[in-house]
Enzyme design. Sequence first.
Site, PDB file in Angstrom:
ATOM      1  N   GLU A   1      -0.977   1.524  -5.913  1.00  0.00           N
ATOM      2  CA  GLU A   1      -1.091   0.049  -4.541  1.00  0.00           C
ATOM      3  C   GLU A   1      -1.019  -0.949  -5.045  1.00  0.00           C
ATOM      4  OE1 GLU A   1      -3.672   0.519  -1.309  1.00  0.00           O
ATOM      5  OE2 GLU A   1      -3.810   2.546  -1.469  1.00  0.00           O
TER       6      GLU A   1
ATOM      7  N   HIS B   1       0.508  -1.686  -0.380  1.00  0.00           N
ATOM      8  CA  HIS B   1       0.164  -0.006  -0.373  1.00  0.00           C
ATOM      9  C   HIS B   1       0.548   1.218   0.482  1.00  0.00           C
ATOM     10  CE1 HIS B   1      -2.795   3.385   1.299  1.00  0.00           C
ATOM     11  NE2 HIS B   1      -4.017   1.928   1.865  1.00  0.00           N
TER      12      HIS B   1
HETATM   13  O1  LIG Z   1      -7.244   4.204   6.852  1.00  0.00           O
HETATM   14  P1  LIG Z   1      -6.306   2.968   6.158  1.00  0.00           P
HETATM   15  O2  LIG Z   1      -6.940   1.501   6.540  1.00  0.00           O
HETATM   16  O3  LIG Z   1      -4.775   2.836   6.409  1.00  0.00           O
HETATM   17  O4  LIG Z   1      -6.835   2.824   4.671  1.00  0.00           O
HETATM   18  C1  LIG Z   1      -6.630   3.652   3.945  1.00  0.00           C
HETATM   19  C2  LIG Z   1      -6.926   3.281   2.330  1.00  0.00           C
HETATM   20  O5  LIG Z   1      -6.343   2.095   1.758  1.00  0.00           O
HETATM   21  C3  LIG Z   1      -6.666   1.919   1.047  1.00  0.00           C
HETATM   22  O6  LIG Z   1      -5.976   2.620  -0.807  1.00  0.00           O
HETATM   23  C4  LIG Z   1      -8.145   1.182   0.641  1.00  0.00           C
HETATM   24  O7  LIG Z   1      -8.221   1.694  -0.648  1.00  0.00           O
HETATM   25  C5  LIG Z   1      -9.020   2.773   0.901  1.00  0.00           C
HETATM   26  O8  LIG Z   1     -10.484   2.208   0.937  1.00  0.00           O
HETATM   27  C6  LIG Z   1      -8.625   3.145   2.858  1.00  0.00           C
HETATM   28  O9  LIG Z   1      -9.062   4.251   2.610  1.00  0.00           O
END
Ligand SMILES: O=P(O)(O)OC[C@H]1O[C@H](O)[C@H](O)[C@@H](O)[C@@H]1O
Length: 290
Positions: free
Chosen positions: A263, A161
């Site tokens: 990602e 990510h």
């Molecule tokens: O806040 P987190 O759990 O780290 O996730 C952060 C982001 O991750 C990814 O990119 C998902 O597609 C998003 O929907 C999410 O908001």
Amino acid sequence: MSDTLTSLPVIRQFTPTITLRQAGQLAIVVAQHPLVNAAVALQGAQLLNWQPAGEQPVLWLSAQTHFTPGVAIRGGVPICFPWFGPAGSPSHGFARILPWEFTSHREDRDGIQLTFSLRDNEQTRRLWPHAFTLIARFCLGRTCHIELEAHGDYRMTCALHSYFAIGDIDQVAISGLGENYLDKVNGGRALTQQGDLAFSGRVDRIYTRPQPTSRIHDTRLQRTIEIQHQHHSDVVAWNPGAELARSMDDIADDGYKTFACVETASISNELTATPHDPARLGALLKILKR
Ligand SMILES: O=P(O)(O)OC[C@H]1O[C@H](O)[C@H](O)[C@@H](O)[C@@H]1O
């Protein structure tokens, strides 16, 4: 923020180049090599800094991130395993909030290799009933190669990510994402796009037929970051935009302007680990000058 990790207090010296340092309540492996500065948190084996000599940091790390055990670090390259997003609890799986073992390090004149591992334990088996060994290997030099190997016998979704540092969210375009995406801002609707992605407001998309390579074209910083995805089925593009960022306690109100998540992921196509063949996911990062 990611380049300030080299001034953290040293807990342990492994070699003249590699030290263990303390950030808040977390331990961070910091490497200072003539060709590259880098840092990896033991929690999550999360790469927090990759900065080739003479370059600005490539990864974004929030100035407001928590360095607290069990709380996800905001920035760098969180490893989402054994699921992506809200498919289970905790969100993005447990690998990013557990302490990993620092298993080996190697260095030569081209850079540094750091390896970390995580095995199942009582806590993980309560959340996910599988035996597993995860290995994360980082080859850090003029380029950055991240390799994740998942050993065992199971299927899962997974992501690297990555949060990339950019000059200004309004002045970047991302190419190589392909035309088809699931729009998480729109309840997961399947949509198509032509050309590059430009951000406006909250963007949260799973591109399901990406090209092998994504590029972040950054007009302000006058550089292009190239991401060669390996063993993936999808690429996720995410930026929370101003409104959502304001509601997040680990991102400054204007923090969303200086990062874009691109990602490397396997979501639409689950990865399979078998006893003789680990599942793999990888990303090779490069900086291209404009
Ligand atoms: O806040 P987190 O759990 O780290 O996730 C952060 C982001 O991750 C990814 O990119 C998902 O597609 C998003 O929907 C999410 O908001």
